[in-house]
Structure formats: structure tokens, C-alpha cells
Design an enzyme around this catalytic site. Structure first.
Site, PDB file in Angstrom:
ATOM      1  N   ASP A  73     -44.867  45.773  -8.963  1.00  6.05           N
ATOM      2  CA  ASP A  73     -43.926  44.891  -8.254  1.00  6.05           C
ATOM      3  C   ASP A  73     -43.453  45.491  -6.935  1.00  6.05           C
ATOM      4  OD1 ASP A  73     -42.308  46.902  -9.220  1.00  6.05           O
ATOM      5  OD2 ASP A  73     -40.921  45.588 -10.298  1.00  6.05           O
TER       6      ASP A  73
ATOM      7  N   LYS B 135     -36.889  51.746 -11.045  1.00  9.19           N
ATOM      8  CA  LYS B 135     -37.359  53.115 -10.845  1.00  9.19           C
ATOM      9  C   LYS B 135     -37.767  53.290  -9.388  1.00  9.19           C
ATOM     10  CE  LYS B 135     -37.356  56.514 -13.825  1.00  9.19           C
ATOM     11  NZ  LYS B 135     -36.046  57.093 -14.121  1.00  9.19           N
ATOM     12  N   ASP B 136     -37.898  54.541  -8.990  1.00 11.77           N
ATOM     13  CA  ASP B 136     -38.135  54.852  -7.572  1.00 11.77           C
ATOM     14  C   ASP B 136     -39.535  54.443  -7.131  1.00 11.77           C
ATOM     15  OD1 ASP B 136     -35.686  56.324  -7.997  1.00 11.77           O
ATOM     16  OD2 ASP B 136     -36.983  57.720  -9.056  1.00 11.77           O
TER      17      ASP B 136
ATOM     18  N   TYR C 283     -38.056  37.544  -9.783  1.00  9.40           N
ATOM     19  CA  TYR C 283     -37.080  38.354 -10.508  1.00  9.40           C
ATOM     20  C   TYR C 283     -36.585  39.526  -9.657  1.00  9.40           C
ATOM     21  CZ  TYR C 283     -34.455  40.532 -14.101  1.00  9.40           C
ATOM     22  OH  TYR C 283     -33.413  41.057 -14.792  1.00  9.40           O
TER      23      TYR C 283
ATOM     24  N   GLN D  86     -60.598  66.777   3.239  1.00 14.87           N
ATOM     25  CA  GLN D  86     -61.822  67.356   3.845  1.00 14.87           C
ATOM     26  C   GLN D  86     -61.499  68.344   4.993  1.00 14.87           C
ATOM     27  OE1 GLN D  86     -64.192  64.960   1.280  1.00 14.87           O
ATOM     28  NE2 GLN D  86     -64.942  66.578   2.575  1.00 14.87           N
TER      29      GLN D  86
ATOM     30  N   ASP E 274     -39.417  47.231  -3.647  1.00 19.91           N
ATOM     31  CA  ASP E 274     -39.511  46.139  -4.616  1.00 19.91           C
ATOM     32  C   ASP E 274     -38.502  45.092  -4.144  1.00 19.91           C
ATOM     33  OD1 ASP E 274     -39.084  44.420  -6.749  1.00 19.91           O
ATOM     34  OD2 ASP E 274     -39.050  46.007  -8.268  1.00 19.91           O
TER      35      ASP E 274
ATOM     36  N   ASN F 208     -32.804  53.358  10.201  1.00 19.47           N
ATOM     37  CA  ASN F 208     -33.679  54.154   9.350  1.00 19.47           C
ATOM     38  C   ASN F 208     -33.516  53.663   7.909  1.00 19.47           C
ATOM     39  OD1 ASN F 208     -34.806  56.415   7.773  1.00 19.47           O
ATOM     40  ND2 ASN F 208     -34.915  57.429   9.764  1.00 19.47           N
TER      41      ASN F 208
ATOM     42  N   ARG G 243     -37.706  49.815 -18.493  1.00 18.59           N
ATOM     43  CA  ARG G 243     -36.311  50.029 -18.086  1.00 18.59           C
ATOM     44  C   ARG G 243     -36.084  51.409 -17.478  1.00 18.59           C
ATOM     45  NH1 ARG G 243     -33.160  45.886 -20.502  1.00 18.59           N
ATOM     46  NH2 ARG G 243     -34.480  44.603 -21.819  1.00 18.59           N
TER      47      ARG G 243
ATOM     48  N   TYR H 138     -28.567  52.490 -12.544  1.00 25.25           N
ATOM     49  CA  TYR H 138     -29.972  52.105 -12.619  1.00 25.25           C
ATOM     50  C   TYR H 138     -30.196  50.732 -11.987  1.00 25.25           C
ATOM     51  CZ  TYR H 138     -34.544  50.895 -14.423  1.00 25.25           C
ATOM     52  OH  TYR H 138     -35.848  50.524 -14.517  1.00 25.25           O
TER      53      TYR H 138
HETATM   54  P1  13P Z   1     -39.266  48.561 -11.384  1.00 23.29           P
HETATM   55  O1  13P Z   1     -38.594  49.864 -11.031  1.00 23.29           O
HETATM   56  O2  13P Z   1     -40.730  48.611 -11.084  1.00 23.29           O
HETATM   57  O3  13P Z   1     -38.581  47.428 -10.712  1.00 23.29           O
HETATM   58  O4  13P Z   1     -39.172  48.362 -12.947  1.00 23.29           O
HETATM   59  C1  13P Z   1     -37.906  48.281 -13.517  1.00 23.29           C
HETATM   60  C2  13P Z   1     -37.891  48.107 -14.988  1.00 23.29           C
HETATM   61  O5  13P Z   1     -36.806  48.142 -15.530  1.00 23.29           O
HETATM   62  C3  13P Z   1     -39.136  47.919 -15.737  1.00 23.29           C
HETATM   63  O6  13P Z   1     -38.911  47.728 -17.118  1.00 23.29           O
HETATM   64  P1  13P Z   2     -71.891  65.618   1.465  1.00 33.24           P
HETATM   65  O1  13P Z   2     -73.032  66.594   1.390  1.00 33.24           O
HETATM   66  O2  13P Z   2     -72.187  64.280   0.816  1.00 33.24           O
HETATM   67  O3  13P Z   2     -71.289  65.515   2.849  1.00 33.24           O
HETATM   68  O4  13P Z   2     -70.672  66.215   0.528  1.00 33.24           O
HETATM   69  C1  13P Z   2     -70.116  67.438   0.819  1.00 33.24           C
HETATM   70  C2  13P Z   2     -69.003  67.777  -0.059  1.00 33.24           C
HETATM   71  O5  13P Z   2     -68.332  68.756   0.179  1.00 33.24           O
HETATM   72  C3  13P Z   2     -68.667  66.920  -1.232  1.00 33.24           C
HETATM   73  O6  13P Z   2     -67.562  67.406  -1.935  1.00 33.24           O
HETATM   74 MG    MG Z   3     -38.815  45.564 -10.172  1.00 29.92          MG
HETATM   75 MG    MG Z   4     -41.679  48.852  -9.275  1.00 20.12          MG
END
Ligand code: 13P
Ligand code: 13P
Ligand code: MG
Ligand code: MG
Length: 370
Positions: free
Chosen positions: A52, A236-237, A90, A246, A11, A104, A270, A233
Site C-alpha cells: 500500500d 509501519k514505516d 482505506y 558493480q 502510504d 522537507n 497491525r 501507531y
Molecule cells: P501499513 O503500515 O502498510 O499501512 O500496514 C498497517 C497495518 O496495520 C497492517 O496490518
Molecule cells: P560478466 O562477465 O557477465 O560481465 O559478469 C561479470 C561478473 O562479475 C558477474 O558477477
Molecule cells: Mg496502510
Molecule cells: Mg505499507
């Protein structure tokens, strides 16, 4: 040759509040990933959003935790953050919790679900993206698709699924993990993952008897907890997951069936409330009423030689209307509880919100009960 499927998300600014990603941010991400595809860092990609959260779905051959792919994602989020600042969105840069990127994105704020595997002749893979909830929201549907015979017919009738699967469960408080076999250890598995704020399914593996390589995950879930990184806070994650389907695995419809309940998850307004998880198409992946309810979107791809087909928006389907209707009824019922538990989260989970600051103010006024 092995392929890596990576979903990396953050986000970096909401439009308005925490409702949606602004299209200009997605445009920046598409441009960055187009350049990266030309430079052969990734072999294919799809950019989208859930609420978001800006979602980068990528195929490449660099393996999991690859510096090139993580740097690309980090740089993309940083550029999108600049745009978010320009537009006055925001919480610009909300999930970028450190300026010291070292190759990373794990532990830096973004969520990551990556798996490297040997693609089969035909490889269906689904990207699940949630907004306004936490990683444990995936426990119930992932359990159902890989372990519940009332959900997944293949566990009963398909000899290549019949032996079940192995679940890797993380204790995100103690930073430990355990491998549990299903069906043999199903009750132990449920004893843990029912406590979804602490124990989360991280990966699912085939059994040794499967034709699929047993060390290659068939599903992976992001488990980053923002409050553990930030210490308080910040949002949220909003986890993501990748699930292969398949040929020795649950069928696409069995995978989706795991979301048909509209189960209760924590997050919503929140990050402090329980509410139903509503499966929606991307066009409806915007969080509105009481900043919710929490949503999950699903994009299905076929993957071949590192290339992704156009996605199918799997919950954009009247077959899920009944789940959505149930979610709306439950949402309305839960909302009428206002600040009362169990709509509001229990005190232990509120520790990381702004509530303790309110409680502190009252501290000195408490007198001992004689
Ligand atoms: P997000 O974790 O999606 O940013 O939402 C935060 C939040 O406080 C929503 O009310
Ligand atoms: P089809 O016969 O359409 O390939 O579907 C097989 C199947 O396992 C659906 O869940
Ligand atoms: Mg957000
Ligand atoms: Mg979010």
C-alpha cells in the site's frame, strides 16, 4: 556532474485495507512527475508501489534534501490523498502526519532515501522497497552485501572491494550516529545492528583506499519511524533503500543475494508481529495473508546523464522461488502461534500499538501478590 537518486514514499490510502496502492493514485503521481520532468525539476523518474506504499523514484541534480524535490513529492502525495478520499480508500493520507509542510518531507511521515554521487561510466542502481516492516529490516541484507564474504565473493576476490566498507549506524532512540569500519570492526557493527529496532544502518561509504569518492554514499536507507512522529501507531514505516552496484561495489547478484534467506522482520499484521521478509516481483507486491507476509521488491536501473533506463523487476525470477517457499513455510509456522510471542512482538515494541488501551482496562483489577 553529480546526480541525486531519490526514493520518496508514503502510504496515502490502501486498496482494500492495507493491501495495495490503487492504480489511480499511481496515475496521479506519473502525471505530476511528468510535468516536473518537463519543467526540469527532475531529470527522470519511475512511479511504482510496494503493497500500500506509493513509491516515487527520481533522478535529478538538486542534491539531497532539495526543497523543489521534497515539495514535488509532498504535493504529489497530497493530490493522491484527495483521490484516495474520493475513492473511499482505506486510511487516506495515512502517512501525511502534518499539514504544515515547510520544504522537507522528513519528520512529516513519508520515507526518504536519497544519495548524491558522481556517476561512473556505467552506473547500476537498485531501488529496494519494503511493505509491512520497519527500517531495521534492511540491517541484515545490507550487512550481508557489503560485509559478509559468504554472501559477496567480491570482498575476497576483487581487489577494489577487498578493503571493505564503512557503515554509518544510527541509534534511532538516542538520535546519535557512529561510523564503523568493516571488516576491522565487524563484531562491533553486528553487536549494534543485531538490535534492529534501535540501531539501523543509514548509509554505507567506500573506504579511503577506494577509487570511489569516500564522501559519496554507495547505499542509503530510509530511517523514518512513524510512531516517533505520530506518538502512536499509525502504520509501519515500510522503508526503502537505494544501493549502487558493480565496479568497486558488490555486483548486482551479490546485492540481491542479501535477500535470499527470507529473514525475520517485525511488522506484518497491525505492525505487531514477527514474520519472514518475502522478496517478490512488483506483480506480487500486495500484502494479503494476515496483511502480509512483509515483502520486499527491487527495481534495477542503469543511470546515465540523469536518465534512468526502464527498470528490471529483479525479484520476479524463479531463482527466488526457494526463498519464497521458505518464507511461506515460516509464515505458516509463525501464524500458528497466534497472539503468542515471539510471533507477536515483545511488550516494549507493543507500547506504540493499541494493546496498552486493552491493558489499561484491566489495571484496577490487579491486586498485590502476598
Ligand atoms: P501499513 O503500515 O502498510 O499501512 O500496514 C498497517 C497495518 O496495520 C497492517 O496490518
Ligand atoms: P560478466 O562477465 O557477465 O560481465 O559478469 C561479470 C561478473 O562479475 C558477474 O558477477
Ligand atoms: Mg496502510
Ligand atoms: Mg505499507
Amino acid at each position: 556532474m553529480k546526480t541525486t537518486f531519490s526514493i520518496i514514499k508514503a502510504d496515502v490510502g490502501g486498496w482494500p485495507g492495507h493491501a495495495l496502492v490503487h492504480p489511480d493514485l499511481e496515475e496521479i503521481a506519473r502525471k505530476k512527475l511528468t510535468d516536473a520532468k518537463r519543467d526540469k525539476i527532475i531529470t527522470d523518474f519511475h512511479v511504482t508501489h510496494c503493497g500500500d506504499d506509493l513509491e516515487l523514484i527520481m533522478a535529478h541534480s538538486n542534491g539531497t534534501d532539495a526543497k523543489e524535490v521534497h515539495s514535488l513529492s509532498w504535493d504529489t502525495f497530497c493530490e493522491a490523498t484527495e483521490k484516495a478520499r474520493d475513492l473511499g480508500l482505506y486510511g487516506a493520507g495515512q502517512d501525511l502526519l502534518s499539514d504544515a509542510f515547510s520544504g522537507n518531507v522528513k519528520g512529516m511521515g513519508p520515507g526518504v532515501a536519497e544519495m548524491e554521487f558522481t556517476p561512473r561510466k556505467a552506473e547500476p542502481v537498485i531501488a529496494f522497497m519494503m511493505d509491512k516492516t520497519e527500517p531495521g529490516a534492511f540491517n541484515l541484507p545490507i550487512f550481508k552485501m557489503f560485509s559478509d564474504p559468504f554472501n559477496t565473493a567480491g570482498l575476497i576476490i576483487d581487489p577494489s572491494c577487498h578493503d571493505g566498507f564503512v557503515f554509518e549506524v544510527w541509534d534511532i532512540q538516542e538520535h546519535k550516529h557512529v561510523m564503523l569500519k568493516s571488516p576491522e570492526e565487524m563484531y562491533d557493527l553486528l553487536a549494534l545492528i543485531g538490535a534492529k529496532s534501535r540501531f539501523v544502518i543509514k548509509r554505507v561509504f567506500p573506504k579511503p583506499s577506494s577509487k570511489l569518492p569516500k564522501d559519496e554514499a554507495v547505499s542509503v536507507i530510509s530511517t523514518e519511524k512513524l510512531y516517533q512522529i505520530a506518538g502512536e501507531y499509525v502504520g509501519k514505516d515500510d522503508p526503502v533503500a537505494a544501493v549502487r552496484a558493480q565496479s568497486g561495489l558488490p555486483a548486482v547478484g551479490e546485492v540481491l543475494e542479501g535477500f535470499s534467506l527470507g529473514h525475520l522482520v517485525s511488522g506484518w499484521m497491525r505492525g505487531s508481529h514477527n514474520g519472514p521478509l518475502m522478496p517478490v516481483g512488483i506483480k506480487d507486491a500486495a500484502c494479503t495473508r494476515f496483511d502480509g507476509p512483509p515483502r520486499v521488491a527491487a527495481l534495477g536501473f542503469q543511470l546515465k546523464d540523469g536518465k534512468l533506463t526502464e527498470p528490471v523487476d529483479l525479484f520476479d525470477d524463479p531463482a527466488f522461488d526457494i526463498t519464497r517457499r521458505r518464507c511461506m513455510e515460516v509464515m505458516d509456522y509463525m501464524r500458528r502461534h497466534g497472539p503468542f510471542e515471539p510471533h507477536r512482538l515483545p511488550m516494549a515494541d507493543m507500547e506504540y500499538t493499541t494493546l496498552p488501551k486493552v491493558m489499561k482496562k484491566l489495571g484496577t483489577r490487579f491486586k498485590k501478590i502476598k
